[in-house]
Structure formats: structure tokens, C-alpha cells
Design an enzyme around this catalytic site. Structure first.
Site, PDB file in Angstrom:
ATOM      1  N   GLU A  50       0.854  -1.128   0.029  1.00 42.84           N
ATOM      2  CA  GLU A  50       0.185  -0.024  -0.016  1.00 42.84           C
ATOM      3  C   GLU A  50       0.972   1.267  -0.050  1.00 42.84           C
ATOM      4  O   GLU A  50       1.632   1.483   0.795  1.00 42.84           O
ATOM      5  CB  GLU A  50      -0.728  -0.086   1.163  1.00 42.84           C
ATOM      6  CG  GLU A  50      -1.819   0.954   1.384  1.00 42.84           C
ATOM      7  CD  GLU A  50      -2.361   0.887   2.821  1.00 42.84           C
ATOM      8  OE1 GLU A  50      -2.741   1.943   3.212  1.00 42.84           O
ATOM      9  OE2 GLU A  50      -2.502  -0.177   3.473  1.00 42.84           O
ATOM     10  N   ASP A  61      -3.573  10.355   9.186  1.00 43.00           N
ATOM     11  CA  ASP A  61      -2.214   9.838   9.519  1.00 43.00           C
ATOM     12  C   ASP A  61      -1.374   9.876  10.824  1.00 43.00           C
ATOM     13  O   ASP A  61      -1.866  11.414  11.319  1.00 43.00           O
ATOM     14  CB  ASP A  61      -1.179  10.507   8.416  1.00 43.00           C
ATOM     15  CG  ASP A  61      -1.592   9.800   6.985  1.00 43.00           C
ATOM     16  OD1 ASP A  61      -2.374   8.705   6.961  1.00 43.00           O
ATOM     17  OD2 ASP A  61      -1.113  10.519   5.962  1.00 43.00           O
TER      18      ASP A  61
END
EC number: 4.2.1.20
Length: 269
Positions: A50, A61
Site C-alpha cells: 500500500e 495519518d
């Protein structure tokens, strides 16, 4: 038709283990090393790679991934640089490569244009963390046209109705959001992910992988008991940042060891 990602997950299952999905920031620490890192991840046993292109407002994130993607962004990496990178990786490994991208980046590039470029580079699909299937008609059409997987996120807060829609419109797997790894709350959070996977199965999802906060081989082994795969990001990115490609490969091997189901059953008792 079974996609490459689905075949990779089914292959892991046939081998008696959960699939291992490994995340790396696209272009980190530089484009050449990024290719070597992805290939090393595949060679260490990852079933799916990924790649996360850098974005100026990465709401999902954690600090380590933000730090590394900011570095890539500051180096001048742009969406158009993603596709040659994927092409170089897919030339060297059969492991399917997914992109995890914020929707704005895809929209700015052009949905159809992005899908065409990704397919031409050998990419397998896109994980879209910040768009829901009901708002993604244009993407679903483009993905179908270019035979790309469209992977949507499911969270413990999702209603049964929404889970049905996610299960129906996702291909590859459903990205099952867990919030694991917080000291002291581990068991409850593990239970939340386990419950969510069970609800997704009831909603018709055939493949579900669990991510967010998965950082140790033990976490991976727990997930292997009930899900089709474990998704690891931060632990791999940290290993690459601190130990280069060799450090990444060592960490990946350690984490992949947790995917074996007999190992998972053993750890559970």
C-alpha cells in the site's frame, strides 16, 4: 472476476494464514529508495503493498507517517510522480500495489485520468479513506472501467445499513478501522475490531482487513484469528526511517511471522 488483491488474500488463506498488507509513503525517503523499499517489503512476505502519496492535510495519518510524507512533499513529489514509481515497483514484483489516497488528490488530477494512469502503471486499486461509497459514483465507474479495486473504510461507528453499502461497493477487501495498541485498552479495542469484522461478514463482506494501530507481531496474530488480513503502516515506516531498507525488511519479516493461523491460535491460548 477475482481481482489481484482478492487472489493474494485467497492465496494467504489457502496457505493457512492471514494476509499481510504493508504501507509505505510513496517516494520516501527518495524515489529510488522507495522502489527498493517496496520490493524489499514484497520479498519479506507482504501479500499486498500500500503506497501513500503525500498530502498537505493528512487527517488520518499519525505523527511518523506525517513526518515522512511531509518530507516527500517538500522534496517536490507530486501526483504525476506516483505512476512512474508504481511502474518501477510492479516491474519487479508480482505483489499487487494499492494506493491509499485522500480524495482531493484524485479529484484534482481528474478521476478518470487518475484511474487510467494507475492501471497503466500496473497498480491494483485505491483505498479512499475520506470518501464514502454513496459519494463515489464517478470513482466506482472509473474503477470498474480500468479493473481497479475500490477499497472503502468501515468504522465501529458505522450503521448496519452503511456496512451493507460498504460491503456491496468495495472490491479487494473492506478496510476495517480499528484503534488498537493503546496501553490498557488493548482488549476492548481488539474486541471492537473483532465485532466490526463479524458485522461486516453479516453485511456481506467476503474479505476484511484490519488496520490503524497494528504495530506488533502479536497484534497481527490476534487479527489473524478473525480477519482476512492485517494492515501495518507506522511500524514499517519507522523501521525504514531509522534502519533503511534493511531495517524495513527485518521488521516486515518479524510482523509477517504473526500471520500464520496456527501461530495465532497458539498465541490465543
Amino acid at each position: 472476476m477475482t481481482s489481484r488483491v482478492e487472489l493474494a488474500l485467497d492465496g494467504a488463506k489457502a496457505a493457512g494464514r492471514a494476509a499481510f498488507v504493508g504501507y509505505l509513503p510513496a517516494g520516501y525517503p527518495d524515489p529510488e529508495t522507495a522502489v527498493e523499499a517496496a520490493v524489499a517489503l514484497a520479498e519479506a512476505g507482504a501479500d499486498v503493498i500500500e503506497l501513500g502519496p503525500p498530502y498537505s492535510d493528512p487527517v488520518m495519518d499519525g505523527p511518523i507517517i506525517q513526518e515522512t510524507t511531509n518530507q516527500v512533499l517538500e522534496s517536490g513529489f507530486r501526483t504525476r510522480d506516483l505512476f512512474p514509481l508504481i511502474e518501477k515497483i510492479t516491474a519487479r514484483t508480482e505483489v499487487p500495489v494499492l494506493v491509499m489516497s485522500y480524495w482531493n488528490l484524485i479529484l484534482q488530477y481528474g478521476v478518470e485520468r487518475y484511474a487510467a494512469a494507475l492501471a497503466a502503471a500496473g497498480g491494483a486499486g485505491i483505498i479512499t479513506p475520506d470518501i464514502t461509497p454513496d459519494a463515489a459514483e464517478e470513482w466506482i465507474r472509473a474503477a470498474d472501467e480500468h479493473e481497479l479495486d475500490r477499497i472503502f473504510l468501515a468504522a465501529p461507528t458505522s450503521t448496519d445499513e452503511r456496512l451493507r453499502m460498504i460491503a456491496e461497493r468495495s472490491s479487494g477487501f473492506v478496510y476495517t478501522v480499528s484503534t488498537m495498541g493503546i496501553t490498557g485498552e488493548r482488549a476492548d479495542l481488539d474486541e471492537a475490531a473483532r465485532t466490526l469484522v463479524a458485522r461486516l461478514r453479516d453485511a456481506g463482506a467476503t474479505r476484511a482487513c484490519v488496520g490503524i494501530g497494528v504495530t506488533t507481531a502479536e497484534h497481527v496474530a490476534n487479527i489473524a484469528e478473525y480477519a482476512d488480513g492485517a494492515i501495518v503502516g507506522t511500524a514499517l515506516v519507522k523501521a525504514l526511517r531509522d534502519g533503511g531498507v534493511d531495517g524495513l525488511a527485518a521488521k516486515a519479516r518479524e510482523l509477517v511471522a504473526g500471520t500464520r493461523r496456527e501461530h495465532a491460535a497458539h498465541t490465543a491460548h
